[in-house]
Design an enzyme around this catalytic site. Structure first.
Site, PDB file in Angstrom:
ATOM      1  N   PHE A 105      50.933 -42.575 -79.523  1.00  0.00           N
ATOM      2  CA  PHE A 105      49.588 -42.522 -80.097  1.00  0.00           C
ATOM      3  C   PHE A 105      49.395 -41.300 -80.980  1.00  0.00           C
ATOM      4  CE2 PHE A 105      49.008 -45.267 -76.458  1.00  0.00           C
ATOM      5  CZ  PHE A 105      48.063 -46.199 -76.882  1.00  0.00           C
ATOM      6  N   ASP A 106      48.821 -41.533 -82.150  1.00  0.00           N
ATOM      7  CA  ASP A 106      48.236 -40.455 -82.928  1.00  0.00           C
ATOM      8  C   ASP A 106      47.017 -39.954 -82.142  1.00  0.00           C
ATOM      9  OD1 ASP A 106      47.552 -38.852 -85.230  1.00  0.00           O
ATOM     10  OD2 ASP A 106      46.077 -40.381 -85.748  1.00  0.00           O
TER      11      ASP A 106
END
Length: 212
Positions: A9-10
């Protein structure tokens, strides 16, 4: 359906909304260096890319000493108060809890934000324990290089999906021959994301749970 060992995940625009802190810290850096402050609508499109790229664009300068000084001034305020000016997107905590109940998938964070700042934000929202690692960026390091390093050091496998809200997340994945997913609640437009051919395009955190 492809099985993924890792979901990466960003952070900004994907797990949390950094707008308030980003705007305040960016204007802090601009004004310190005698540039006029910018309104929110001029600054929020810059959420996501590495800070040095944004500073170069906003200042109109390629002076590396100036750019580094602006980044440092941004981070000075961010480390004091800016990171607290973050809000968690609705449904993110529930999504992560559900994903962690799936023993066949592992979670990590890959963000352009410095790793210590990212860790503080995750701790602030009591999310850090969901992730096996937090990969953060620094000046001169692109996200594709972060992913390249994670692969080279065998921190992740090639069965990884990079999830983010900007095209930088998607192209970083593709450069490393990984699949990508775009999220529509962040700062990248549907057109921006679709142009880079993500494997998935999610309109809510709940959709990610339904997929995996």
């Amino acid at each position: 359906m492809t099985h993924y060992e890792w979901l990466l995940f960003d952070l900004d625009g994907t797990l949390s909304d950094p707008a308030e802190g980003f705007i305040n810290c960016m204007n802090h850096a601009l004004e310190f260096h005698d540039f006029a402050p910018r309104p929110a609508d001029e600054l929020t499109p810059h959420i996501g890319p590495p800070l040095e790229q944004t500073m170069a664009q906003l200042s109109g300068s390629s002076d590396e000493v100036l750019i580094r000084s602006m980044v440092n001034k941004y981070r000075e305020r961010y480390g004091e108060t800016g990171y607290v000016e973050n809000t968690l997107y609705p449904g993110v905590a529930e999504m992560l809890e559900n994903l962690c109940s799936n023993d066949s998938v592992r979670l990590g964070v890959c963000t352009s934000k410095r790793a210590d700042f990212a860790g503080r934000i995750l701790e602030q929202f009591n999310l850090r324990h969901y992730f096996e690692f937090v990969s953060g960026g620094d000046v001169g390091i692109a996200k594709w290089q972060q992913l390249e390093k994670l692969l080279a050091e065998e921190c992740i496998s090639t069965q990884a999906l990079m999830i983010g809200d900007r095209h930088f997340d998607l192209t970083a994945a593709h450069k490393n021959h990984l699949h990508s997913a775009g999220v529509l609640w962040g700062y990248g437009s549907p057109q921006e994301l679709q142009e880079h051919h993500p494997t998935y395009l999610f309109s809510s955190p709940a959709e990610i749970c339904q997929q995996f």
